[in-house]
Design a protein around this motif. Structure first.
Motif, PDB file in Angstrom:
ATOM      1  N   ASN A 106    -197.620  14.487 -23.810  1.00 61.15           N
ATOM      2  CA  ASN A 106    -196.671  15.576 -24.000  1.00 61.15           C
ATOM      3  C   ASN A 106    -197.026  16.807 -23.177  1.00 61.15           C
ATOM      4  O   ASN A 106    -196.480  17.877 -23.394  1.00 61.15           O
ATOM      5  CB  ASN A 106    -196.548  15.947 -25.478  1.00 61.15           C
ATOM      6  CG  ASN A 106    -197.871  16.390 -26.062  1.00 61.15           C
ATOM      7  OD1 ASN A 106    -198.869  16.488 -25.362  1.00 61.15           O
ATOM      8  ND2 ASN A 106    -197.876  16.645 -27.352  1.00 61.15           N
ATOM      9  N   ALA A 107    -197.939  16.661 -22.205  1.00 65.18           N
ATOM     10  CA  ALA A 107    -198.321  17.774 -21.335  1.00 65.18           C
ATOM     11  C   ALA A 107    -197.697  17.596 -19.956  1.00 65.18           C
ATOM     12  O   ALA A 107    -197.671  16.481 -19.421  1.00 65.18           O
ATOM     13  CB  ALA A 107    -199.837  17.849 -21.202  1.00 65.18           C
ATOM     14  N   ILE A 108    -197.188  18.693 -19.402  1.00 64.52           N
ATOM     15  CA  ILE A 108    -196.650  18.687 -18.042  1.00 64.52           C
ATOM     16  C   ILE A 108    -197.470  19.656 -17.210  1.00 64.52           C
ATOM     17  O   ILE A 108    -197.760  20.771 -17.652  1.00 64.52           O
ATOM     18  CB  ILE A 108    -195.163  19.077 -18.021  1.00 64.52           C
ATOM     19  CG1 ILE A 108    -194.349  17.947 -18.617  1.00 64.52           C
ATOM     20  CG2 ILE A 108    -194.696  19.391 -16.610  1.00 64.52           C
ATOM     21  CD1 ILE A 108    -192.885  18.023 -18.372  1.00 64.52           C
ATOM     22  N   ILE A 109    -197.856  19.231 -16.012  1.00 65.19           N
ATOM     23  CA  ILE A 109    -198.640  20.048 -15.099  1.00 65.19           C
ATOM     24  C   ILE A 109    -197.789  20.303 -13.866  1.00 65.19           C
ATOM     25  O   ILE A 109    -197.386  19.365 -13.178  1.00 65.19           O
ATOM     26  CB  ILE A 109    -199.949  19.346 -14.710  1.00 65.19           C
ATOM     27  CG1 ILE A 109    -200.742  19.002 -15.970  1.00 65.19           C
ATOM     28  CG2 ILE A 109    -200.764  20.218 -13.757  1.00 65.19           C
ATOM     29  CD1 ILE A 109    -201.708  17.867 -15.791  1.00 65.19           C
ATOM     30  N   PHE A 110    -197.502  21.568 -13.593  1.00 70.03           N
ATOM     31  CA  PHE A 110    -196.701  21.984 -12.433  1.00 70.03           C
ATOM     32  C   PHE A 110    -197.656  22.579 -11.403  1.00 70.03           C
ATOM     33  O   PHE A 110    -198.188  23.660 -11.594  1.00 70.03           O
ATOM     34  CB  PHE A 110    -195.660  23.003 -12.879  1.00 70.03           C
ATOM     35  CG  PHE A 110    -194.804  23.595 -11.783  1.00 70.03           C
ATOM     36  CD1 PHE A 110    -194.206  24.826 -11.983  1.00 70.03           C
ATOM     37  CD2 PHE A 110    -194.580  22.946 -10.595  1.00 70.03           C
ATOM     38  CE1 PHE A 110    -193.408  25.389 -11.004  1.00 70.03           C
ATOM     39  CE2 PHE A 110    -193.792  23.487  -9.612  1.00 70.03           C
ATOM     40  CZ  PHE A 110    -193.199  24.731  -9.811  1.00 70.03           C
ATOM     41  N   ASN A 111    -197.888  21.848 -10.321  1.00 68.69           N
ATOM     42  CA  ASN A 111    -198.766  22.305  -9.250  1.00 68.69           C
ATOM     43  C   ASN A 111    -197.925  22.958  -8.161  1.00 68.69           C
ATOM     44  O   ASN A 111    -196.954  22.364  -7.694  1.00 68.69           O
ATOM     45  CB  ASN A 111    -199.546  21.136  -8.653  1.00 68.69           C
ATOM     46  CG  ASN A 111    -200.525  20.550  -9.634  1.00 68.69           C
ATOM     47  OD1 ASN A 111    -201.349  21.252 -10.195  1.00 68.69           O
ATOM     48  ND2 ASN A 111    -200.435  19.253  -9.863  1.00 68.69           N
ATOM     49  N   TYR A 112    -198.297  24.172  -7.765  1.00 71.78           N
ATOM     50  CA  TYR A 112    -197.572  24.865  -6.708  1.00 71.78           C
ATOM     51  C   TYR A 112    -198.551  25.588  -5.801  1.00 71.78           C
ATOM     52  O   TYR A 112    -199.714  25.794  -6.142  1.00 71.78           O
ATOM     53  CB  TYR A 112    -196.556  25.852  -7.293  1.00 71.78           C
ATOM     54  CG  TYR A 112    -197.143  26.998  -8.065  1.00 71.78           C
ATOM     55  CD1 TYR A 112    -197.583  26.857  -9.384  1.00 71.78           C
ATOM     56  CD2 TYR A 112    -197.272  28.249  -7.482  1.00 71.78           C
ATOM     57  CE1 TYR A 112    -198.122  27.911 -10.077  1.00 71.78           C
ATOM     58  CE2 TYR A 112    -197.808  29.314  -8.178  1.00 71.78           C
ATOM     59  CZ  TYR A 112    -198.231  29.133  -9.473  1.00 71.78           C
ATOM     60  OH  TYR A 112    -198.769  30.188 -10.158  1.00 71.78           O
ATOM     61  N   LYS A 113    -198.062  25.950  -4.628  1.00 70.98           N
ATOM     62  CA  LYS A 113    -198.901  26.584  -3.615  1.00 70.98           C
ATOM     63  C   LYS A 113    -198.330  27.946  -3.263  1.00 70.98           C
ATOM     64  O   LYS A 113    -197.112  28.117  -3.218  1.00 70.98           O
ATOM     65  CB  LYS A 113    -198.956  25.712  -2.368  1.00 70.98           C
ATOM     66  CG  LYS A 113    -199.837  26.246  -1.281  1.00 70.98           C
ATOM     67  CD  LYS A 113    -199.905  25.309  -0.105  1.00 70.98           C
ATOM     68  CE  LYS A 113    -200.832  25.910   0.944  1.00 70.98           C
ATOM     69  NZ  LYS A 113    -200.813  25.189   2.177  1.00 70.98           N
ATOM     70  N   VAL A 114    -199.211  28.908  -2.989  1.00 72.91           N
ATOM     71  CA  VAL A 114    -198.815  30.239  -2.550  1.00 72.91           C
ATOM     72  C   VAL A 114    -199.440  30.484  -1.177  1.00 72.91           C
ATOM     73  O   VAL A 114    -200.656  30.376  -1.024  1.00 72.91           O
ATOM     74  CB  VAL A 114    -199.291  31.325  -3.539  1.00 72.91           C
ATOM     75  CG1 VAL A 114    -198.932  32.711  -3.032  1.00 72.91           C
ATOM     76  CG2 VAL A 114    -198.709  31.077  -4.919  1.00 72.91           C
ATOM     77  N   ASP A 115    -198.600  30.780  -0.194  1.00 68.97           N
ATOM     78  CA  ASP A 115    -199.067  31.152   1.145  1.00 68.97           C
ATOM     79  C   ASP A 115    -198.747  32.615   1.369  1.00 68.97           C
ATOM     80  O   ASP A 115    -197.595  33.027   1.200  1.00 68.97           O
ATOM     81  CB  ASP A 115    -198.369  30.323   2.230  1.00 68.97           C
ATOM     82  CG  ASP A 115    -198.863  28.896   2.283  1.00 68.97           C
ATOM     83  OD1 ASP A 115    -200.004  28.639   1.869  1.00 68.97           O
ATOM     84  OD2 ASP A 115    -198.097  28.030   2.753  1.00 68.97           O
ATOM     85  N   LYS A 116    -199.764  33.391   1.737  1.00 62.88           N
ATOM     86  CA  LYS A 116    -199.554  34.815   2.021  1.00 62.88           C
ATOM     87  C   LYS A 116    -199.778  35.076   3.498  1.00 62.88           C
ATOM     88  O   LYS A 116    -200.709  34.547   4.092  1.00 62.88           O
ATOM     89  CB  LYS A 116    -200.492  35.673   1.178  1.00 62.88           C
ATOM     90  CG  LYS A 116    -200.133  35.620  -0.295  1.00 62.88           C
ATOM     91  CD  LYS A 116    -200.792  36.719  -1.059  1.00 62.88           C
ATOM     92  CE  LYS A 116    -200.280  36.678  -2.482  1.00 62.88           C
ATOM     93  NZ  LYS A 116    -200.409  37.931  -3.161  1.00 62.88           N
TER      94      LYS A 116
END
Length: 160
Positions: A106-116
């Motif tokens: 019941n766990a969801i993991i949302f992986n995202y990237k930030v480029d500055k």
């Protein structure tokens, strides 16, 4: 459906790594051609599970452009929901990208990237969001982890 966003730092939170080890990828659609409305800009990083169109429209406006991919991503809130991560206003060129969405029980993991990038002469409100199919009645989501890869941090907050 109750969905909570949970916060932890990767170095001190082994549960995130454990969840990812046995997680399965979930199909998602990246949200495109929307902008964060001026009256919805957060003061700090906002992580949100959005279950209704009115909730979505309170934060995002449509930004259609010319061309074949210019229409805003369609979202059917009767069958789908949105995971969004919105940064505060910045004058630094900032791009946010979804990398993956994983599910373990019941766990969801949302992986995202930030480029500055470099400083700009104007301000933006960067965000990334994905559309997911609402789970069937047999699967209730209780936790969502949003992981920011730039700092190797997992970020989150409790949804009210």
């Amino acid at each position: 459906m109750v969905i909570l966003l949970v916060a932890c730092v990767v170095g001190s939170c082994s549960i995130t790594r454990e969840l990812e080890q046995n997680a399965s990828p979930i199909a998602f659609t990246e949200v495109n051609n929307y902008f964060v409305k001026n009256n919805s800009v957060p003061q700090k990083l906002l992580r949100k599970v959005i279950n209704t169109e009115s909730e979505f429209r309170a934060i995002f406006g449509e930004a259609a452009v010319m061309g074949s991919n210019g229409q805003p991503t369609p979202i059917n809130f009767k069958r789908q929901f949105v995971l969004a991560v919105v940064s505060p206003v910045t004058d630094t060129d900032t791009q946010m990208y979804p990398l993956s969405v994983l599910q373990n029980g019941n766990a969801i993991i949302f992986n995202y990237k930030v480029d500055k990038g470099s400083k700009m002469s104007y301000s933006i409100c960067p965000f990334t969001a994905v559309v997911l199919d609402t789970p069937g009645s047999h699967c209730r989501l209780h936790r969502t982890l949003a992981r920011r890869w730039r700092n190797a941090r997992v970020a989150g907050a409790t949804q009210e």
